[in-house]
Design a protein around this motif. Structure first.
Motif, PDB file in Angstrom:
ATOM      1  N   LEU A   1       0.838  -1.203   0.000  1.00  0.00           N
ATOM      2  CA  LEU A   1       0.000   0.000   0.000  1.00  0.00           C
ATOM      3  C   LEU A   1       0.873   1.253   0.000  1.00  0.00           C
ATOM      4  O   LEU A   1       0.585   2.240  -0.681  1.00  0.00           O
ATOM      5  CB  LEU A   1      -0.937   0.012   1.215  1.00  0.00           C
ATOM      6  N   ALA A   2       1.973   1.190   0.761  1.00  0.00           N
ATOM      7  CA  ALA A   2       2.866   2.348   0.843  1.00  0.00           C
ATOM      8  C   ALA A   2       3.497   2.663  -0.512  1.00  0.00           C
ATOM      9  O   ALA A   2       3.850   3.805  -0.790  1.00  0.00           O
ATOM     10  CB  ALA A   2       3.950   2.100   1.880  1.00  0.00           C
ATOM     11  N   VAL A   3       3.635   1.633  -1.362  1.00  0.00           N
ATOM     12  CA  VAL A   3       4.150   1.877  -2.711  1.00  0.00           C
ATOM     13  C   VAL A   3       3.036   2.460  -3.575  1.00  0.00           C
ATOM     14  O   VAL A   3       3.240   3.412  -4.317  1.00  0.00           O
ATOM     15  CB  VAL A   3       4.677   0.563  -3.342  1.00  0.00           C
ATOM     16  N   LYS A   4       1.832   1.886  -3.439  1.00  0.00           N
ATOM     17  CA  LYS A   4       0.721   2.355  -4.265  1.00  0.00           C
ATOM     18  C   LYS A   4       0.389   3.813  -3.978  1.00  0.00           C
ATOM     19  O   LYS A   4       0.055   4.567  -4.890  1.00  0.00           O
ATOM     20  CB  LYS A   4      -0.518   1.492  -4.012  1.00  0.00           C
ATOM     21  N   ASN A   5       0.448   4.221  -2.705  1.00  0.00           N
ATOM     22  CA  ASN A   5       0.122   5.627  -2.429  1.00  0.00           C
ATOM     23  C   ASN A   5       1.378   6.506  -2.450  1.00  0.00           C
ATOM     24  O   ASN A   5       1.381   7.609  -1.928  1.00  0.00           O
ATOM     25  CB  ASN A   5      -0.676   5.767  -1.129  1.00  0.00           C
ATOM     26  N   SER A   6       2.421   6.000  -3.038  1.00  0.00           N
ATOM     27  CA  SER A   6       3.724   6.655  -3.230  1.00  0.00           C
ATOM     28  C   SER A   6       4.324   7.283  -1.972  1.00  0.00           C
ATOM     29  O   SER A   6       5.011   8.277  -2.039  1.00  0.00           O
ATOM     30  CB  SER A   6       3.717   7.642  -4.406  1.00  0.00           C
ATOM     31  N   GLU A   7       4.076   6.644  -0.839  1.00  0.00           N
ATOM     32  CA  GLU A   7       4.802   7.066   0.362  1.00  0.00           C
ATOM     33  C   GLU A   7       6.273   6.667   0.240  1.00  0.00           C
ATOM     34  O   GLU A   7       7.160   7.397   0.668  1.00  0.00           O
ATOM     35  CB  GLU A   7       4.178   6.420   1.601  1.00  0.00           C
ATOM     36  N   VAL A   8       6.501   5.498  -0.378  1.00  0.00           N
ATOM     37  CA  VAL A   8       7.873   5.067  -0.663  1.00  0.00           C
ATOM     38  C   VAL A   8       7.978   4.808  -2.160  1.00  0.00           C
ATOM     39  O   VAL A   8       6.975   4.789  -2.867  1.00  0.00           O
ATOM     40  CB  VAL A   8       8.249   3.788   0.118  1.00  0.00           C
ATOM     41  N   GLN A   9       9.204   4.590  -2.635  1.00  0.00           N
ATOM     42  CA  GLN A   9       9.371   4.454  -4.081  1.00  0.00           C
ATOM     43  C   GLN A   9       9.515   3.019  -4.560  1.00  0.00           C
ATOM     44  O   GLN A   9       9.578   2.771  -5.764  1.00  0.00           O
ATOM     45  CB  GLN A   9      10.597   5.245  -4.547  1.00  0.00           C
ATOM     46  N   GLY A  10       9.607   2.087  -3.631  1.00  0.00           N
ATOM     47  CA  GLY A  10       9.785   0.723  -4.093  1.00  0.00           C
ATOM     48  C   GLY A  10       9.567  -0.293  -2.991  1.00  0.00           C
ATOM     49  O   GLY A  10       9.294   0.062  -1.837  1.00  0.00           O
ATOM     50  N   PHE A  11       9.716  -1.559  -3.339  1.00  0.00           N
ATOM     51  CA  PHE A  11       9.571  -2.632  -2.354  1.00  0.00           C
ATOM     52  C   PHE A  11      10.239  -3.879  -2.885  1.00  0.00           C
ATOM     53  O   PHE A  11      10.466  -4.037  -4.083  1.00  0.00           O
ATOM     54  CB  PHE A  11       8.096  -2.898  -2.051  1.00  0.00           C
ATOM     55  N   CYS A  12      10.573  -4.778  -1.951  1.00  0.00           N
ATOM     56  CA  CYS A  12      11.152  -6.049  -2.329  1.00  0.00           C
ATOM     57  C   CYS A  12      10.286  -7.171  -1.780  1.00  0.00           C
ATOM     58  O   CYS A  12       9.833  -7.109  -0.640  1.00  0.00           O
ATOM     59  CB  CYS A  12      12.571  -6.185  -1.775  1.00  0.00           C
ATOM     60  N   THR A  13      10.066  -8.178  -2.588  1.00  0.00           N
ATOM     61  CA  THR A  13       9.257  -9.319  -2.164  1.00  0.00           C
ATOM     62  C   THR A  13       9.631 -10.493  -3.064  1.00  0.00           C
ATOM     63  O   THR A  13      10.691 -10.471  -3.682  1.00  0.00           O
ATOM     64  CB  THR A  13       7.758  -8.960  -2.252  1.00  0.00           C
TER      65      THR A  13
END
Lengths: 204, 347, 502
Positions: B194-206
Motif C-alpha cells: 500500500l505504501a508503494v501504491k500511495n507513493s509514500e515510498v518508491q519501491g519494495f522487495c518481495t
C-alpha cells in the motif's frame, strides 16, 4: 478504608511494574526503546500521582476517624470495597439483588468462583475442551452449585455433545485434546469411546 | 519439459506406493490429520493449505479426514516450534510454516526451537525468487541507476526486520553497493505494498510469486505503477514483467563479485525457492513420511487442485520433500563467515 | 452506475444466491454467538466450500455469515457481558448493565435496530462514495494513520467515566500492554518472557473476554441470582429499544458515519471505531451520569458503528488488498479463490459485483434483525435463568473464545490474567474501556510514528489531513471543558435570574 488501602496497594504495584517496564528498555536499541520510554515515563508519573493521592486519602480518613472517635468498622462498611459495583448500588435492594450480602459471604463466594475459574482454565489445558467442559460442568454444578445429579450430568453431556456435533462433525474443526492426551500420544481421550459409536451411526 | 518430468515422477511414485501401503493404510483409516498453519486464516499459506485439504485425503492410504488448524504467532515460528517439540509424532500432524525460518535458524535468531535439518520435509508449493521493484515515476529504471556513490537513493518499504522484505534490499546493498533505504514497520505485505501504491515510498522487495499472484495490477493495466529492477537467482524466468531485468547472480559474476557475495545471494534467496513448505516432525516413521510425500505430490498434480490454483493465478512449481531437504541442507551449510556477515547486515 | 446499482440488487435475489445467503446467515447465527470463534473461525472453515461457487454466490454465503456475526456479537455482549466479537466489546459497557436492570429486551432492540440503520447508512454512503473512494483511500498514508491513533487517544478521557486520573492511567497501561511482543521496527522482543506465543502481542480477543467476561461471571456467582437482578415489569422493552434508535437518531447517524469512515481507512479495524463512537456518544450527551450504568445511547453508538463499517471495510480490502481485520482477510482470500484480482480497477470493471456486496450486507442485516426480533423475547429470558446454571457454559465459552483466536494454550493463561486484572479494576472502580483503547492504539501509533518520521521528518505534521484530524482531536480533548464551562455559566445566570426574581 479497605478500598483506599487497596488503591494504595494497586498503585504501588503499578509503580513497581512501570519501573520494571522502563528499566527493561534501558539496553534496547533506540527505536525499540523510544516507545517504552515515551509511554512508560509519563504513565509512571501518573501512577506515582495516583499512589500519592491514595496515601493522602488514607491519612485524611484516619485523622477523620480519630477526630470524631468513630470506630473504624462502620467507615469500612460505608466505603467498603463495594462502591466498585456502582451498578449494584443503584439496584433497589430486594430479595434477588445481592446488595444485602454480608461482606464475609461475598468474599467467600468471590474466592470460590475464582478457584473454579482457575480450575476451568486448568481443566481445558489438561483435558481439552470436550472432556474438560464435561468434567468441570459436572463438578461445578454438583459440588459447588448443589444441583441435582440429573441436572449436572445432563448439562455436562449436553455441552460435550454440542462440541462433538457442532465442531467435530458439522464444522470439521477438532478441539484440542489437552496436554495429557497429547503427551500420551492419544488423538483424544474420548475418541476411542466415541469413534466406534459414530462409525455405527454413520454406517462407516 | 519440467512439467512432464514432474508427471513422470508422480506416476513412478504411485507405483512404488502400493508396496508398503497396507500398514500405513490401517493407521490412517478413520484418523484425523491436522495441517497446522503458522498464520491466521485468509493469507497465502492458509489458502494453500485449504486448497490442499480438499484433495489430499483421497491420495493418502486410508483416506483420513484432513483439517486445517491456524496457529498464528511469531511469523509462524510458534507453529514450527510446536509441531517439532510437543505435537504427537505419529504422522497425524503436518506443519506449514514460512521457509524463511530456516534462515532464522542459520543466523541463530532467538526463539528457534527446531532443527530444520531434522524436520522431515514433505513438499513445497512454489519455486520463486526475491525481487525488488520501484515506482516508474521515481526516475530509476535500472538497478545500475541506484548503484555506487553516485546512484540515487530509493526508499523501500518493509514489514519486518530480518524478514524477506528487509533481507533482500540489504543484501543487494551489500553486494552491489545499491542504495536501497529500507523503512521497516509496515503492517504485513499488504501494508508494505500500500505504501508503494500511495507513493509514500518508491519501491519494495518481495518474491516474484507474490506479485504474479497478488499484484499484477501494479505492473500492468490502468493502475500500473512499478517496474522490476532486479531479481535474485542465476536465471531469469520467462515472464512479461521481467524483460530486461538482470539476474542477481549473473550480475554479480559480471561485476566480478567475490565467491562469498554469491554465497550470500544464494542463501538469501534459498527460502524463496521452497516457498510454502510443509513438514513432519522428526520421529514420524519413514513409511508414513513417504506416504505423505507421495500424497502431496499427487495432490499438487491433482486436476481439481490445479484448476483451483489456476483460477487463483497461482503458478505452482511444487518440489518434492527430497528436493526441499536438499535446499535446506544447502542453506544451513552456507560458510560461517557469510552467515556472520548476513547477520550483521540485518542488525 | 445506476444500472450496476440495480443489477447488483437483482443478483442478490437470484437463485441460488439468495438461498446461499440464507444458509450463510443460519451458519453465522449458530457459530457467531460463540465468542472468539465468531466470524473469522466460521468463515475460514467455510472457505473450501466456495471453490465451486460463482463470485456473487460465494459472497452471498460469506457476507451473509459476516453480517450476522457482527450483530450476534452484540447479543452475547448485552446478555452475558461476553464480547461475541472484537468489534462488539463496547456494547458491553452499557448493554450489559441494562440487562442486569432487567432491560435486556430494550438493549437488544436498540442494538439490533442501530445495527440495521448503521448497515444501511454505511452501505449507501459507500455506494455514493465509490467514484471518489480511490483518491480518498490513497490519500491516507502513515502520518494520517498516526493522526487517527492520536485522535483515539483524545477519547481516553471521555471513556474514563468519573475518575479521570484512573482512566488515563488505565489507558496508559493499555499502551504499555500493547508493547508486549516484537517491536515493529527492530523486531526485538519486549516483555515476552521468552515466549514465542507473545511475539505478536497479548491477543485482543483473549484480553477482551478476560477483562470483561470473567468479572461478570464472578459477579453473577457472588450475587447468587440470575443475570437480571430485578424484574422490572415484563422483559420486553424491545419496542422501546427500537424507538430509542430513532429518538437518538443523531447519535445513530453520526456513529454510522464514524464507522463508515474508519472502515474505509485501510488497515484500521472496527476495533477502534466502536470505541471512538462510544466516546462520541458520551461526549455528545448533556447528561453523562448514566453512561457505564446502562444508558441506551452507549448501546446505539457502537451498535451502529460496527455494522456500518462492514461495507466500507470492503473497499480497502478488495480495491487495495489491505484487509483491516481477520474477517476481511478471509474475504480477501475468498476473493482470490474466486479468481478476482484485488485492485482499483475492480471498482470500475466489477461494479455490479461491488453493489451486489453492498446489497448483500443490507439484505442480510434486514433478515437477521427480523429473525432476531422474532426470537428476542426468548433470548432475553436467558437473563432470568439462575446464574449457577449459566456459569459453566459461560466459563467454557470464555476460555474457548480466548483459545480459538490463536489455537494456543497460552491464550488460556492470558485470558485468566486479564480476568484477574478486570476483576480488580471493577472492584476498585477503575474504568476498563481506556485500557482496551490503549491496547488497540499502541501498535497503530508506534508503527506510524516511526515511519512518518523516517519518510517525512517533521514535515508529516503539516500535511492537510493530519492537521484536520489533529484539530478534531484537540476539540475532542477540550470540548468537555468548554461544555462544562458554558453549563456552569448558564447555571450561574439562571441563579442570578432566580435571585433577581426573588
Amino acid at each position: 478504608m479497605s478500598r483506599t488501602r487497596n488503591d494504595i496497594l494497586i498503585s504501588a504495584f503499578l509503580v513497581l511494574l512501570l519501573v520494571w517496564v522502563v528499566w527493561e528498555a534501558r539496553s534496547w536499541p533506540y527505536r525499540t526503546r523510544l516507545f517504552p520510554w515515551a509511554i512508560g515515563f509519563p504513565v509512571l508519573a501518573l501512577a506515582m500521582i495516583q499512589f500519592g493521592l491514595a496515601c493522602w486519602k488514607a491519612i485524611r480518613e484516619r485523622s477523620y476517624v480519630d477526630a470524631v472517635h468513630i470506630h473504624a468498622e462502620p467507615v469500612e462498611q460505608a466505603d467498603g470495597g463495594r462502591s466498585g459495583h456502582q451498578v449494584r448500588l443503584e439496584v433497589p435492594t430486594g430479595k434477588e439483588a445481592g446488595a444485602g450480602l454480608d461482606p464475609k459471604l461475598e468474599r467467600q463466594r468471590t474466592i470460590s468462583i475464582s478457584a473454579w475459574t482457575l480450575a476451568f482454565a486448568l481443566g481445558f489445558w489438561l483435558f481439552g475442551f470436550k472432556v474438560g467442559s464435561l468434567l468441570l460442568s459436572l463438578g461445578f454444578l454438583r459440588l459447588q452449585a448443589h444441583e441435582s445429579w440429573k441436572m449436572s450430568v445432563s448439562y455436562g453431556l449436553g455441552i460435550y455433545l454440542f462440541f462433538l456435533v457442532a465442531f467435530e462433525l458439522a464444522l470439521g474443526a477438532p478441539l484440542p485434546p489437552g496436554v495429557i492426551a497429547t503427551s500420551l500420544g492419544l488423538q483424544s481421550f474420548d475418541w476411542y469411546l466415541v469413534s466406534p459409536i459414530l462409525n455405527i451411526i454413520l454406517g462407516r | 519439459m519440467k512439467k512432464k518430468l514432474w508427471c513422470l515422477a508422480v506416476v513412478l511414485a504411485s507405483f512404488a506406493a502400493s508396496a508398503s501401503a497396507a500398514t500405513v493404510e490401517d493407521f490412517y483409516k478413520g484418523k484425523t490429520i491436522r495441517i497446522v498453519v503458522g498464520f491466521g486464516p485468509g493469507g497465502a499459506t492458509d489458502t494453500n493449505a485449504r486448497l490442499l485439504q480438499r484433495v489430499l485425503s483421497k491420495h493418502i492410504p486410508g483416506n483420513p479426514t484432513i483439517v486445517v488448524e491456524n496457529k498464528p504467532g511469531g511469523g509462524s515460528l510458534l507453529a514450527a516450534n510446536t509441531v517439532y517439540t510437543t505435537e504427537p509424532r505419529d504422522g497425524t500432524v503436518i506443519a506449514s510454516f514460512s521457509s524463511h525460518l530456516v534462515v532464522n535458524q542459520a543466523l541463530d535468531a532467538p526463539g528457534v526451537r527446531f532443527d530444520a535439518a531434522k524436520y522431515q520435509w514433505i513438499a513445497s508449493a512454489f519455486d520463486s525468487s526475491a525481487m525488488c521493484a520501484v515506482r516508474t515515476d521515481s526516475a530509476v529504471t535500472r538497478i545500475e541507476d541506484i548503484m555506487g556513490d553516485r546512484g540515487k537513493e530509493v526508499v523501500v518499504s518493509s514489514f519486518g526486520k530480518g524478514g524477506l522484505s528487509h533481507i533482500e534490499p540489504v543484501v543487494f546493498n551489500a553486494v552491489f553497493g545499491a542504495r536501497f533505504k529500507v523503512i521497516t514497520g509496515y503492517p504485513g505485505g499488504a501494508g508494505q505494498r500500500l505504501a508503494v501504491k500511495n507513493s509514500e515510498v518508491q519501491g519494495f522487495c518481495t518474491t516474484f510469486e507474490t506479485i504474479k499472484t497478488l499484484e499484477p495490477g501494479m505492473f500492468e493495466g490502468p493502475a500500473a505503477c512499478c517496474k522490476v529492477i532486479i531479481i535474485a537467482g542465476a536465471d531469469v524466468e520467462e515472464h512479461r514483467f521481467l524483460r530486461g531485468v538482470p539476474a542477481a547472480e549473473k550480475l554479480a559474476e559480471k561485476l566480478g563479485k567475490s565467491k562469498d557475495d554469491l554465497a550470500m545471494l544464494r542463501a538469501m534467496n534459498a527460502p524463496n525457492r521452497i516457498s510454502l513448505p510443509v513438514a513432519m516432525a522428526p520421529g514420524v516413521s519413514e513409511e508414513r513420511v513417504d506416504a505423505m510425500r507421495r500424497a502431496f505430490q499427487k495432490a499438487y498434480a491433482d486436476l481439481d487442485f490445479q484448476a483451483a490454483a489456476k483460477k487463483m493465478n497461482m503458478d505452482l512449481q511444487p518440489k518434492t520433500g527430497v528436493e526441499v531437504s536438499r535446499i535446506v541442507q544447502e542453506l544451513l551449510s552456507t560458510p560461517k563467515p557469510v552467515l556472520a556477515r548476513l547477520k550483521e547486515l540485518i542488525q | 452506475m445506476l444500472e450496476a446499482f440495480v443489477s447488483g440488487l437483482l443478483d442478490v435475489f437470484a437463485y441460488p444466491t439468495f438461498l446461499l445467503m440464507l444458509l450463510g446467515i443460519a451458519v453465522g447465527f449458530v457459530v457467531g454467538i460463540l465468542p472468539g470463534i465468531g466470524s473469522p473461525g466460521a468463515m475460514a472453515i467455510m472457505l473450501p466450500f466456495i471453490f465451486a461457487m460463482k463470485p456473487v454466490e460465494a459472497f452471498a454465503f460469506l457476507l451473509g455469515m459476516y453480517a450476522v456475526t457482527a450483530t450476534t456479537g452484540d447479543i452475547t455482549s448485552i446478555l452475558f457481558g461476553v464480547p461475541g466479537e472484537v468489534v462488539s466489546a463496547a456494547t458491553i459497557i452499557d448493554g450489559h448493565p441494562m440487562a442486569k436492570h432487567g432491560e435486556a429486551g430494550r438493549a437488544l432492540g436498540a442494538a439490533l435496530m442501530s445495527s440495521l440503520v448503521g448497515a444501511i447508512i454505511g452501505a449507501f454512503t459507500l455506494a455514493a462514495a465509490i467514484p471518489v473512494v480511490t483518491p480518498l483511500v490513497l490519500s491516507f498514508k502513515s502520518p494520517e494513520f498516526l493522526a487517527l491513533g492520536l485522535l483515539g487517544i483524545a477519547f481516553l478521557a471521555a471513556l474514563s467515566g468519573e475518575n479521570k486520573l484512573k482512566g488515563v492511567l488505565a489507558g496508559g497501561m493499555g499502551l504499555v500492554l500493547a508493547m508486549v511482543g516484537l517491536d515493529p521496527q527492530e523486531n526485538i522482543e519486549r516483555y515476552t518472557f521468552g515466549l514465542v506465543g507473545l511475539w505478536e502481542g497479548v491477543g485482543l480477543v483473549a484480553a477482551l473476554v478476560g477483562l470483561f467476561a470473567i468479572p461478570e461471571i464472578v459477579d453473577l456467582w457472588v450475587k447468587g441470582t440470575s443475570i437480571a437482578e430485578t424484574q422490572v415489569g415484563k422483559l420486553g422493552g424491545v419496542w422501546q429499544g427500537i424507538k430509542d434508535t430513532f429518538i437518538h437518531l443523531g447519535i445513530t447517524f453520526r456513529c454510522s458515519m464514524i464507522g463508515t469512515f474508519f472502515g474505509l481507512v485501510p488497515g484500521v479495524s472496527g476495533a477502534l471505531s466502536q470505541w471512538v463512537s462510544y466516546g462520541h456518544a458520551v461526549q455528545s450527551a448533556s447528561d453523562k451520569s448514566r453512561f457505564g450504568k446502562g444508558d441506551v445511547r452507549g448501546v446505539l453508538g457502537p451498535g451502529a458503528a460496527n455494522n456500518s463499517g462492514v461495507g466500507a471495510a470492503m473497499i480497502p480490502t478488495i480495491a487495495f488488498g489491505v484487509p483491516g481485520s481477520a474477517t476481511t482477510a478471509i474475504l480477501l482470500g475468498a476473493f482470490m479463490i474466486q479468481g478476482l484480482q484485488p485492485g482499483p480497477k475492480i471498482l470500475t470493471e466489477k461494479l455490479s459485483l461491488i453493489f451486489s456486496m453492498v446489497w448483500l450486507i443490507v439484505v442480510s442485516n434486514i433478515i437477521t434483525v427480523i429473525m432476531c426480533l422474532i426470537f428476542l423475547n426468548q433470548l432475553a429470558k436467558i437473563t432470568l435463568i439462575r446464574g449457577s446454571l449459566l456459569i459453566p457454559a459461560l466459563l467454557t465459552l470464555v476460555f474457548l473464545g480466548g483459545y480459538a483466536d490463536t489455537n494456543s494454550y497460552l491464550a488460556l493463561a492470558i485470558t485468566l490474567a486479564f480476568g484477574v486484572v478486570g476483576l480488580v479494576m471493577v472492584q476498585q472502580g477503575w474504568p476498563r474501556p481506556p485500557m482496551v483503547l490503549g491496547l488497540v492504539l499502541g501498535p497503530l501509533i508506534e508503527r506510524n510514528l516511526f515511519i512518518s518520521y523516517e519518510v517525512y521528518r517533521f514535515g508529516f505534521l503539516l500535511r492537510p489531513i493530519v492537521l484536520v484530524i489533529l484539530v478534531i482531536a484537540i476539540a475532542v480533548l477540550f470540548l468537555p471543558n468548554i461544555q462544562e464551562w458554558t453549563a456552569r455559566r448558564n447555571a450561574l445566570r439562571e441563579e442570578a435570574v432566580v435571585a433577581n426574581e426573588e
